[in-house]
Scaffold this active site. Structure first.
Site, PDB file in Angstrom:
ATOM      1  N   SER A  16      19.414  17.887 -16.566  1.00 15.77           N
ATOM      2  CA  SER A  16      18.317  18.836 -16.737  1.00 15.77           C
ATOM      3  C   SER A  16      18.764  20.035 -17.573  1.00 15.77           C
ATOM      4  CB  SER A  16      17.854  19.313 -15.357  1.00 15.77           C
ATOM      5  OG  SER A  16      17.057  20.471 -15.452  1.00 15.77           O
ATOM      6  N   GLU A  45      11.972   5.519 -17.702  1.00 18.57           N
ATOM      7  CA  GLU A  45      10.852   6.283 -18.233  1.00 18.57           C
ATOM      8  C   GLU A  45      10.570   5.927 -19.690  1.00 18.57           C
ATOM      9  OE1 GLU A  45      11.970  10.312 -17.514  1.00 18.57           O
ATOM     10  OE2 GLU A  45      11.718  10.155 -15.337  1.00 18.57           O
ATOM     11  N   HIS A  72       0.838  -1.212   0.000  1.00 21.95           N
ATOM     12  CA  HIS A  72       0.000   0.000   0.000  1.00 21.95           C
ATOM     13  C   HIS A  72       0.870   1.257   0.000  1.00 21.95           C
ATOM     14  CE1 HIS A  72      -3.552  -2.477   0.933  1.00 21.95           C
ATOM     15  NE2 HIS A  72      -2.742  -3.128   1.757  1.00 21.95           N
ATOM     16  N   LYS A 117      21.592  17.414 -12.363  1.00 22.96           N
ATOM     17  CA  LYS A 117      20.444  16.572 -12.025  1.00 22.96           C
ATOM     18  C   LYS A 117      20.471  15.295 -12.863  1.00 22.96           C
ATOM     19  CE  LYS A 117      15.492  16.915 -11.059  1.00 22.96           C
ATOM     20  NZ  LYS A 117      15.075  15.593 -11.530  1.00 22.96           N
TER      21      LYS A 117
END
Length: 465
Positions: A318, A331, A188, A324
């Site tokens: 980034s 993805e 959960h 970053k």
């Protein structure tokens, strides 16, 4: 103005770019179907080359095609199979639902190329005729579904299965490497009991094993071909035994066993085997999406997220935040899986679009199915090679999380009972202390007894007792 040549068909003369191998029917289709830019995957054209070679050889064995003409057809079709004639297939996916235009495109290209090899000019249609010889004993209605099955079967065998097998090896390797690394399980999205990182990766590996098994289960039905049914499934104009001989030739060319569909009507009016394969791809996409998401969540941070996994640096960053690092490969795989899921909806609708003796959404069905195979194959390969193989654990973060894990006290249920253990977790949460400190402060256990009973490593391996 570019040079053209004039060809004739049953409807009259047609002007065709002089250097192109396609013929009148393809040129007419270009004027009729001015829709979209989506083209068939090259593997479908390769499968057409194989299909026309097998048909020519079967026709010779049946005595309905002159061996000399067959040799010229086979040589030209082999060039198609080798990828040398792709520029001569200008049509998009958006055409007649039987795929007739692309079948005729193949017939015309092979006929023109064969005639060139025999010393005749483009457009001669002699001695090799696109309909009478290249398409002998065939119809688009049985040839196109045959090509669909051949292309899908070869792509699964040569592209998807090796990619999944590579991912399974990478996951098994990480499972072994992380076998002793204790982490907190999550149910959960919340902290649960201790487990090992190796167990998490072992679960991923089993998902891939099951994916390979599902593909293996679907392949026998995929290798059943409609060839020989001709226009409506009755076999009109196909010689006796053509379907068997065709499958023998196709099997030898492909290196996999194809068999004739004993009910050509089923093979042409419905495409359940292809829909079944799409369903398997949909399951695989769900498995891979879960896997990629779990890995990128466990690697989130690195300072302010879960941060238990260290994701390999892909060298990208980034556009505004210097240094970053993002889980880009995960993805990409997630997006590929989304595409497969959407494609499955389309394939389902296309597979249900049989009207009486003919499915009339064949081009759309195979376009989406082959795209699904391709993006799953490529996404899986990149995911395995560039992400999974380089994953590492952050031992300090794991140890800190396990040491602060509230639900490790579940091991005390048999010792103290559920209610007393609940007091420990509630106290630890309210006072923001460790469960060990709460148990001691409540006078329920000594520190030594707590350490003896609450052993995360033993708890993680409890299923192996």
């Amino acid at each position: 103005m570019s040079a053209t040549r004039t060809e004739h068909d049953a409807f009259g003369p047609v002007e065709i770019p002089a250097e192109r191998y396609w013929g009148a029917q393809t040129q007419r289709a270009l004027g009729v179907f001015d829709v979209g830019t989506e083209r068939f995957a090259p593997c479908l054209l390769r499968a057409f080359g194989l299909q026309k070679i097998a048909a020519a050889r079967a026709n010779v064995r049946c005595g309905v095609l002159d061996p000399a003409l067959a040799d010229a057809i086979v040589a030209a079709a082999q060039e198609l199979r080798d990828g040398l004639l792709d520029d001569h297939f200008p049509l998009t996916v958006w055409q007649t639902g039987s795929g007739t235009q692309t079948n005729m495109n193949a017939n015309e290209v092979i006929a023109n190329r064969a005639n060139l090899r025999l010393g005749q000019p483009l457009g001669a249609n002699s001695p090799v005729h696109p309909n009478d010889h290249v398409n002998a004993s065939q119809s688009s209605n049985d040839s196109f579904p045959t090509v669909m099955h051949i292309a899908a079967a070869l792509e699964v065998r040569d592209r998807l299965v090796p990619s999944l097998a590579g991912l399974q090896r990478a996951l098994d390797d990480r499972a072994q490497a992380f076998a002793a690394d204790i982490k907190v399980a999550r149910t959960h999205l919340m902290d649960a009991v201790p487990m090992t990182m190796g167990q998490a990766f072992d679960a991923f590996g089993w998902q891939v094993r099951n994916a390979l098994a599902r593909l293996d289960d679907a392949m026998p039905r995929l290798r059943v071909l409609a060839q020989g049914g001709t226009a409506a499934g009755t076999g009109l104009n196909a010689p006796a035994g053509f379907d068997v001989l065709f499958c023998e030739e196709a099997s030898a060319l492909a290196g996999m066993p194809f068999t004739p569909n004993s009910c050509k009507f089923e093979g042409m009016g419905g495409h359940d085997a292809l829909l079944e394969l799409s369903g398997v791809l949909n399951v695989i996409a769900a498995s891979l999406m879960k896997m990629a998401n779990d890995i990128r969540w466990m690697g989130s941070g690195p300072r302010c997220g879960i941060g238990e996994l260290v994701v390999p640096d892909d060298g990208l960053t980034s556009s505004i935040m210097p240094g970053k690092r993002n889980p880009t490969i995960a993805e990409v795989l997630v997006q590929a899986c989304m595409q497969v899921m959407g494609n499955h909806v389309t394939v389902t609708m296309a597979g249900a679009s049989g009207n009486f003796e003919l499915n009339v959404a064949k081009p759309l069905l195979i376009h989406n199915l082959l795209q699904s195979i391709r993006v799953l194959s490529d996404g899986t390969r990149v995911f395995a090679d560039k992400l999974v193989a380089g994953l590492a654990v952050d031992g300090e973060r794991l140890a800190a999380n396990v040491g602060n894990a509230l639900l490790a006290v579940t091991a005390l249920n048999p010792i103290l009972g559920y209610d007393k253990v609940a007091r420990i977790t509630r106290t630890a949460m309210e006072r923001r202390i460790t469960p060990r400190e709460a148990a001691v402060d409540l006078g329920l256990l000594s520190g030594e007894d707590y350490d003896r009973w609450v052993d995360p490593a033993r708890m993680a391996c409890s299923s192996r007792k």
